[in-house]
Scaffold this active site. Structure first.
Site, PDB file in Angstrom:
ATOM      1  N   SER A 147       0.841  -1.202   0.000  1.00 64.09           N
ATOM      2  CA  SER A 147       0.000   0.000   0.000  1.00 64.09           C
ATOM      3  C   SER A 147       0.874   1.249   0.000  1.00 64.09           C
ATOM      4  CB  SER A 147      -0.888   0.020   1.246  1.00 64.09           C
ATOM      5  OG  SER A 147      -1.571  -1.201   1.376  1.00 64.09           O
TER       6      SER A 147
HETATM    7  N1  SAH Z   1      -0.551  -3.779   3.804  1.00 63.20           N
HETATM    8  C1  SAH Z   1       0.029  -4.686   2.836  1.00 63.20           C
HETATM    9  C2  SAH Z   1      -0.916  -4.723   1.665  1.00 63.20           C
HETATM   10  C3  SAH Z   1      -0.923  -6.007   0.971  1.00 63.20           C
HETATM   11  S1  SAH Z   1      -2.084  -6.100  -0.358  1.00 63.20           S
HETATM   12  C4  SAH Z   1       1.398  -4.154   2.454  1.00 63.20           C
HETATM   13  O1  SAH Z   1       1.642  -2.982   2.735  1.00 63.20           O
HETATM   14  O2  SAH Z   1       2.213  -4.869   1.878  1.00 63.20           O
HETATM   15  C5  SAH Z   1      -3.371  -7.038   0.387  1.00 63.20           C
HETATM   16  C6  SAH Z   1      -3.001  -8.427   0.816  1.00 63.20           C
HETATM   17  O3  SAH Z   1      -4.204  -9.040   1.300  1.00 63.20           O
HETATM   18  C7  SAH Z   1      -2.484  -9.337  -0.287  1.00 63.20           C
HETATM   19  O4  SAH Z   1      -1.242  -9.839   0.081  1.00 63.20           O
HETATM   20  C8  SAH Z   1      -3.544 -10.421  -0.388  1.00 63.20           C
HETATM   21  O5  SAH Z   1      -3.014 -11.689  -0.710  1.00 63.20           O
HETATM   22  C9  SAH Z   1      -4.120 -10.403   1.016  1.00 63.20           C
HETATM   23  N2  SAH Z   1      -5.460 -11.006   1.162  1.00 63.20           N
HETATM   24  C10 SAH Z   1      -6.528 -10.922   0.321  1.00 63.20           C
HETATM   25  N3  SAH Z   1      -7.576 -11.612   0.825  1.00 63.20           N
HETATM   26  C11 SAH Z   1      -7.149 -12.140   2.015  1.00 63.20           C
HETATM   27  C12 SAH Z   1      -7.771 -12.954   3.011  1.00 63.20           C
HETATM   28  N4  SAH Z   1      -9.036 -13.380   2.916  1.00 63.20           N
HETATM   29  N5  SAH Z   1      -7.039 -13.295   4.090  1.00 63.20           N
HETATM   30  C13 SAH Z   1      -5.751 -12.897   4.237  1.00 63.20           C
HETATM   31  N6  SAH Z   1      -5.112 -12.136   3.323  1.00 63.20           N
HETATM   32  C14 SAH Z   1      -5.805 -11.752   2.227  1.00 63.20           C
END
Ligand code: SAH
Length: 214
Positions: free
Chosen positions: A62
């Protein structure tokens, strides 16, 4: 120790303040967490810009403003136990871990989860537990949580997460369409849960039993 990224990181923090982030503890934490260690090598030059960057598996880290804003909306205190859904790179996890006692984080993609575990423990974050499973069901054995942050977009708050929120707890998540959402803040009172809407955001989808299908 010299830190080649110290200057760009301080510039990022000044930029966050200029964009309206007020919580000084959040700004201080983001001034310390080395975001360049959470991005792929080819994006190092952009590590401290206000960018969303690819982290593999079609997911993204993000942008700093979103991390700051969600952290601020959580009104974190040092004794809080926090649940995060969507570990991704682990950057938001590290910011939360700098601000609170315990962070429990769930990631559905195995390779991202294990890479984040290695990265965070290598950096010395010893108040973080990451596991790989569908976070829309929450983490029952570790509940209740004082704060919950969902780092992926959902059509609405998954009911298990609202259930696992402690009394006076706060849940922040992007709610709306797959293509665009608004940050929603849920506050759990004694008798009811209040909901409030904030800024527009664009997150990758939250995929799981209580959210979008893959
Ligand atoms: N805050 C993180 C953002 C990652 S993007 C950063 O700064 O790196 C969002 C993440 O949510 C992805 O890695 C995706 O695989 C995960 N995600 C999506 N659905 C999910 C679920 N049901 N449970 C756990 N993770 C999930």
């Amino acid at each position: 120790m010299t830190d080649a990224y110290g200057y760009p990181r301080q510039r990022m923090v000044r930029d966050l303040a200029a964009r309206g982030i007020r919580d000084q503890r959040v700004l201080d934490a983001m001034g310390l967490v080395p975001r360049h260690l959470f991005v792929k090598e080819q994006f190092l030059a952009k590590a401290y810009g206000n960018y969303t960057l690819p982290i593999g598996e079609a997911q993204t880290i993000s942008q700093p403003w979103v991390v700051a804003r969600m952290s601020e909306l959580l009104e974190l205190e040092p004794h809080h136990r926090v649940l995060e859904i969507g570990t991704g790179s682990g950057y938001q996890t590290a910011v939360l871990a700098s601000l609170t006692r315990w962070v429990f984080s769930l990631e559905r993609i195995h390779d991202l989860g294990t890479a984040a575990i290695r990265r965070l423990s290598g950096m010395g974050y010893d108040n973080v537990k990451v596991q790989v499973f569908d976070g829309t069901v929450g983490w029952g054995e570790r509940a209740p949580f004082d704060r919950i942050l969902v780092g992926a977009g959902a059509p609405k708050a998954p009911p298990p997460l609202v259930e696992q929120l402690a009394e006076k707890g706060i849940l922040v998540l992007p709610e709306g369409e797959r293509s665009g959402q608004r940050l929603a803040v849920y506050r759990k009172g004694l008798k009811r849960v209040r909901r409030e809407e904030c800024e527009e955001v664009g997150f990758v989808p939250l995929i799981g039993r209580h959210s979008w299908e893959s």
